[in-house]
Design a protein around this motif. Structure first.
Motif, PDB file in Angstrom:
ATOM      1  N   ARG A  56     -53.188  24.993  14.595  1.00 57.16           N
ATOM      2  CA  ARG A  56     -52.009  24.148  14.364  1.00 57.16           C
ATOM      3  C   ARG A  56     -51.437  23.570  15.653  1.00 57.16           C
ATOM      4  O   ARG A  56     -50.631  22.643  15.614  1.00 57.16           O
ATOM      5  CB  ARG A  56     -50.910  24.948  13.653  1.00 57.16           C
ATOM      6  CG  ARG A  56     -51.232  25.268  12.212  1.00 57.16           C
ATOM      7  CD  ARG A  56     -50.031  25.876  11.508  1.00 57.16           C
ATOM      8  NE  ARG A  56     -50.467  26.587  10.314  1.00 57.16           N
ATOM      9  CZ  ARG A  56     -50.927  27.827  10.337  1.00 57.16           C
ATOM     10  NH1 ARG A  56     -50.967  28.501  11.474  1.00 57.16           N
ATOM     11  NH2 ARG A  56     -51.343  28.404   9.224  1.00 57.16           N
ATOM     12  N   MET A  58     -52.604  21.662  17.596  1.00 57.66           N
ATOM     13  CA  MET A  58     -53.008  20.266  17.796  1.00 57.66           C
ATOM     14  C   MET A  58     -52.229  19.307  16.910  1.00 57.66           C
ATOM     15  O   MET A  58     -52.379  18.099  17.006  1.00 57.66           O
ATOM     16  CB  MET A  58     -54.502  20.122  17.483  1.00 57.66           C
ATOM     17  CG  MET A  58     -55.366  20.879  18.460  1.00 57.66           C
ATOM     18  SD  MET A  58     -57.076  20.942  17.927  1.00 57.66           S
ATOM     19  CE  MET A  58     -57.082  22.411  16.900  1.00 57.66           C
ATOM     20  N   GLN A  59     -51.401  19.846  16.027  1.00 51.42           N
ATOM     21  CA  GLN A  59     -50.710  18.989  15.060  1.00 51.42           C
ATOM     22  C   GLN A  59     -49.440  18.384  15.639  1.00 51.42           C
ATOM     23  O   GLN A  59     -48.858  18.911  16.580  1.00 51.42           O
ATOM     24  CB  GLN A  59     -50.379  19.813  13.809  1.00 51.42           C
ATOM     25  CG  GLN A  59     -51.639  20.332  13.128  1.00 51.42           C
ATOM     26  CD  GLN A  59     -51.369  21.343  12.037  1.00 51.42           C
ATOM     27  OE1 GLN A  59     -50.227  21.595  11.678  1.00 51.42           O
ATOM     28  NE2 GLN A  59     -52.439  21.930  11.507  1.00 51.42           N
ATOM     29  N   ARG A  65     -49.301  15.846   6.238  1.00 51.28           N
ATOM     30  CA  ARG A  65     -49.075  17.135   5.548  1.00 51.28           C
ATOM     31  C   ARG A  65     -49.985  17.271   4.327  1.00 51.28           C
ATOM     32  O   ARG A  65     -50.493  18.344   4.047  1.00 51.28           O
ATOM     33  CB  ARG A  65     -47.596  17.218   5.165  1.00 51.28           C
ATOM     34  CG  ARG A  65     -47.116  18.527   4.613  1.00 51.28           C
ATOM     35  CD  ARG A  65     -47.281  19.677   5.612  1.00 51.28           C
ATOM     36  NE  ARG A  65     -48.241  20.643   5.104  1.00 51.28           N
ATOM     37  CZ  ARG A  65     -48.644  21.728   5.763  1.00 51.28           C
ATOM     38  NH1 ARG A  65     -48.185  22.004   6.970  1.00 51.28           N
ATOM     39  NH2 ARG A  65     -49.516  22.539   5.241  1.00 51.28           N
ATOM     40  N   PHE A  71     -56.585  21.023   3.259  1.00 50.25           N
ATOM     41  CA  PHE A  71     -57.292  21.917   4.182  1.00 50.25           C
ATOM     42  C   PHE A  71     -56.974  23.373   3.813  1.00 50.25           C
ATOM     43  O   PHE A  71     -57.866  24.214   3.646  1.00 50.25           O
ATOM     44  CB  PHE A  71     -56.825  21.609   5.617  1.00 50.25           C
ATOM     45  CG  PHE A  71     -57.769  22.024   6.713  1.00 50.25           C
ATOM     46  CD1 PHE A  71     -58.648  23.078   6.547  1.00 50.25           C
ATOM     47  CD2 PHE A  71     -57.767  21.349   7.937  1.00 50.25           C
ATOM     48  CE1 PHE A  71     -59.518  23.465   7.574  1.00 50.25           C
ATOM     49  CE2 PHE A  71     -58.635  21.720   8.966  1.00 50.25           C
ATOM     50  CZ  PHE A  71     -59.499  22.784   8.779  1.00 50.25           C
ATOM     51  N   LEU A  75     -59.512  26.440   2.564  1.00 50.47           N
ATOM     52  CA  LEU A  75     -59.649  27.732   3.248  1.00 50.47           C
ATOM     53  C   LEU A  75     -59.378  28.876   2.270  1.00 50.47           C
ATOM     54  O   LEU A  75     -60.100  29.877   2.245  1.00 50.47           O
ATOM     55  CB  LEU A  75     -58.674  27.819   4.436  1.00 50.47           C
ATOM     56  CG  LEU A  75     -58.895  26.838   5.593  1.00 50.47           C
ATOM     57  CD1 LEU A  75     -57.773  26.979   6.625  1.00 50.47           C
ATOM     58  CD2 LEU A  75     -60.250  27.057   6.254  1.00 50.47           C
ATOM     59  N   ASN A  87     -54.564  14.365  15.444  1.00 45.41           N
ATOM     60  CA  ASN A  87     -54.196  15.518  16.271  1.00 45.41           C
ATOM     61  C   ASN A  87     -53.775  15.037  17.657  1.00 45.41           C
ATOM     62  O   ASN A  87     -53.926  13.857  17.983  1.00 45.41           O
ATOM     63  CB  ASN A  87     -55.382  16.489  16.392  1.00 45.41           C
ATOM     64  CG  ASN A  87     -55.466  17.483  15.222  1.00 45.41           C
ATOM     65  OD1 ASN A  87     -56.461  18.176  15.048  1.00 45.41           O
ATOM     66  ND2 ASN A  87     -54.426  17.592  14.415  1.00 45.41           N
ATOM     67  N   GLU A 118     -65.784  19.564  15.315  1.00 48.05           N
ATOM     68  CA  GLU A 118     -64.753  18.536  15.445  1.00 48.05           C
ATOM     69  C   GLU A 118     -65.154  17.497  16.479  1.00 48.05           C
ATOM     70  O   GLU A 118     -65.640  17.828  17.555  1.00 48.05           O
ATOM     71  CB  GLU A 118     -63.420  19.183  15.834  1.00 48.05           C
ATOM     72  CG  GLU A 118     -63.096  20.368  14.919  1.00 48.05           C
ATOM     73  CD  GLU A 118     -61.633  20.745  14.855  1.00 48.05           C
ATOM     74  OE1 GLU A 118     -60.814  20.056  15.491  1.00 48.05           O
ATOM     75  OE2 GLU A 118     -61.320  21.719  14.155  1.00 48.05           O
TER      76      GLU A 118
HETATM   77  C1  LIG Z   1     -61.782  26.828  11.927  1.00 47.43           C
HETATM   78  C2  LIG Z   1     -60.513  26.024  11.712  1.00 47.43           C
HETATM   79  C3  LIG Z   1     -60.324  24.865  12.456  1.00 47.43           C
HETATM   80  C4  LIG Z   1     -59.166  24.097  12.293  1.00 47.43           C
HETATM   81  N1  LIG Z   1     -59.000  22.973  13.050  1.00 47.43           N
HETATM   82  C5  LIG Z   1     -57.876  22.240  12.912  1.00 47.43           C
HETATM   83  C6  LIG Z   1     -57.691  21.077  13.720  1.00 47.43           C
HETATM   84  O1  LIG Z   1     -58.517  20.698  14.548  1.00 47.43           O
HETATM   85  N2  LIG Z   1     -56.559  20.381  13.535  1.00 47.43           N
HETATM   86  C7  LIG Z   1     -55.603  20.732  12.628  1.00 47.43           C
HETATM   87  O2  LIG Z   1     -54.603  20.040  12.538  1.00 47.43           O
HETATM   88  N3  LIG Z   1     -55.758  21.815  11.851  1.00 47.43           N
HETATM   89  C8  LIG Z   1     -56.872  22.575  11.974  1.00 47.43           C
HETATM   90  N4  LIG Z   1     -57.036  23.691  11.181  1.00 47.43           N
HETATM   91  C9  LIG Z   1     -56.094  23.932  10.085  1.00 47.43           C
HETATM   92  C10 LIG Z   1     -54.865  24.772  10.417  1.00 47.43           C
HETATM   93  O3  LIG Z   1     -55.223  25.940  11.107  1.00 47.43           O
HETATM   94  C11 LIG Z   1     -54.171  25.192   9.100  1.00 47.43           C
HETATM   95  O4  LIG Z   1     -55.087  25.888   8.304  1.00 47.43           O
HETATM   96  C12 LIG Z   1     -53.626  23.989   8.354  1.00 47.43           C
HETATM   97  O5  LIG Z   1     -52.491  23.526   9.054  1.00 47.43           O
HETATM   98  C13 LIG Z   1     -53.241  24.272   6.905  1.00 47.43           C
HETATM   99  O6  LIG Z   1     -52.494  25.430   6.807  1.00 47.43           O
HETATM  100  P1  LIG Z   1     -50.903  25.420   6.754  1.00 47.43           P
HETATM  101  O7  LIG Z   1     -50.533  24.738   5.482  1.00 47.43           O
HETATM  102  O8  LIG Z   1     -50.535  26.882   6.767  1.00 47.43           O
HETATM  103  O9  LIG Z   1     -50.427  24.694   7.961  1.00 47.43           O
HETATM  104  C14 LIG Z   1     -58.176  24.496  11.346  1.00 47.43           C
HETATM  105  C15 LIG Z   1     -58.383  25.667  10.599  1.00 47.43           C
HETATM  106  C16 LIG Z   1     -59.532  26.425  10.772  1.00 47.43           C
HETATM  107  C17 LIG Z   1     -59.734  27.683   9.963  1.00 47.43           C
END
Ligand SMILES: Cc1cc2nc3c(=O)[nH]c(=O)nc-3n(C[C@H](O)[C@H](O)[C@H](O)COP(=O)(O)O)c2cc1C
Length: 159
Positions: A56, A58-59, A65, A71, A75, A87, A118
């Motif tokens: 996160r 990088m966000q 959103r 995403f 997961l 990002n 990525e």
């Molecule tokens: C291996 C992996 C790589 C990720 N890479 C990024 C990324 O490059 N940029 C990004 O914004 N979120 C990335 N995420 C997603 C965030 O970690 C997070 O899962 C996403 O914000 C959604 O979850 P949230 O709703 O709790 O924020 C990645 C997650 C994983 C598991």
């Protein structure tokens, strides 16, 4: 050798950014356990500043959103997420990332880690957008050799 160890060995010299996280998807996770040098170049940070963080970091303001919710759902259900996110680098500049994130499964099917490939893409100007992929062009070279090898080893999708 686990999938994690295998990817780490192959990832070092790859041109595509690669990170591996644990499986704790809710904050403060997921935690980045490994990042390759190409990932450090993509986000313009030292690897020592990346390891131990959640992706996160990088966000920012223009990170959608809705896409993050998609995403998160992928997961949570152990599915692949392939999509595009805005990002930010350490210096505050933004970039469009193509993200290909997959669960890494143990022999018994349990998800042990997530791995993400990525790379930066540029928006194509004046092209009809048939699919998201058609809207972007790559700025760096492809990861096909590496993902092809891993796919052949069947460590992405558990059959
Ligand atoms: C291996 C992996 C790589 C990720 N890479 C990024 C990324 O490059 N940029 C990004 O914004 N979120 C990335 N995420 C997603 C965030 O970690 C997070 O899962 C996403 O914000 C959604 O979850 P949230 O709703 O709790 O924020 C990645 C997650 C994983 C598991």
């Amino acid at each position: 050798m686990t999938a994690f160890e295998l990817i780490r060995a192959l990832a070092h010299d790859a041109n595509v950014g690669i990170i591996i996280t644990d499986v704790m998807i809710d904050p403060p996770g997921p935690t980045i356990l490994y990042a390759n040098p190409a990932f450090g170049r993509l986000v313009k940070r030292d690897l020592s500043d990346i390891i131990g963080q959640s992706p996160r970091f990088m966000q920012g303001k223009e990170t959608r959103r809705e896409t993050l919710d998609t995403f998160h759902r992928a997961l949570a259900t152990g599915e692949r997420f392939h999509g595009y996110l805005t990002n930010y680098r350490a210096d505050g500049t933004k970039y469009r990332a193509e993200i290909d994130c997959r669960p890494l499964c143990a022999a018994d099917g349990r998800i042990e880690n997530f791995v993400s490939f990525e790379r930066e893409v540029l928006r194509r100007i004046g092209r009809p957008a048939i699919s998201a992929a058609g809207r972007y062009e790559l700025t760096a070279s492809s990861n096909d050799a590496l993902t092809g090898t891993l796919r052949n080893l069947a460590i992405f999708e558990h059959a």
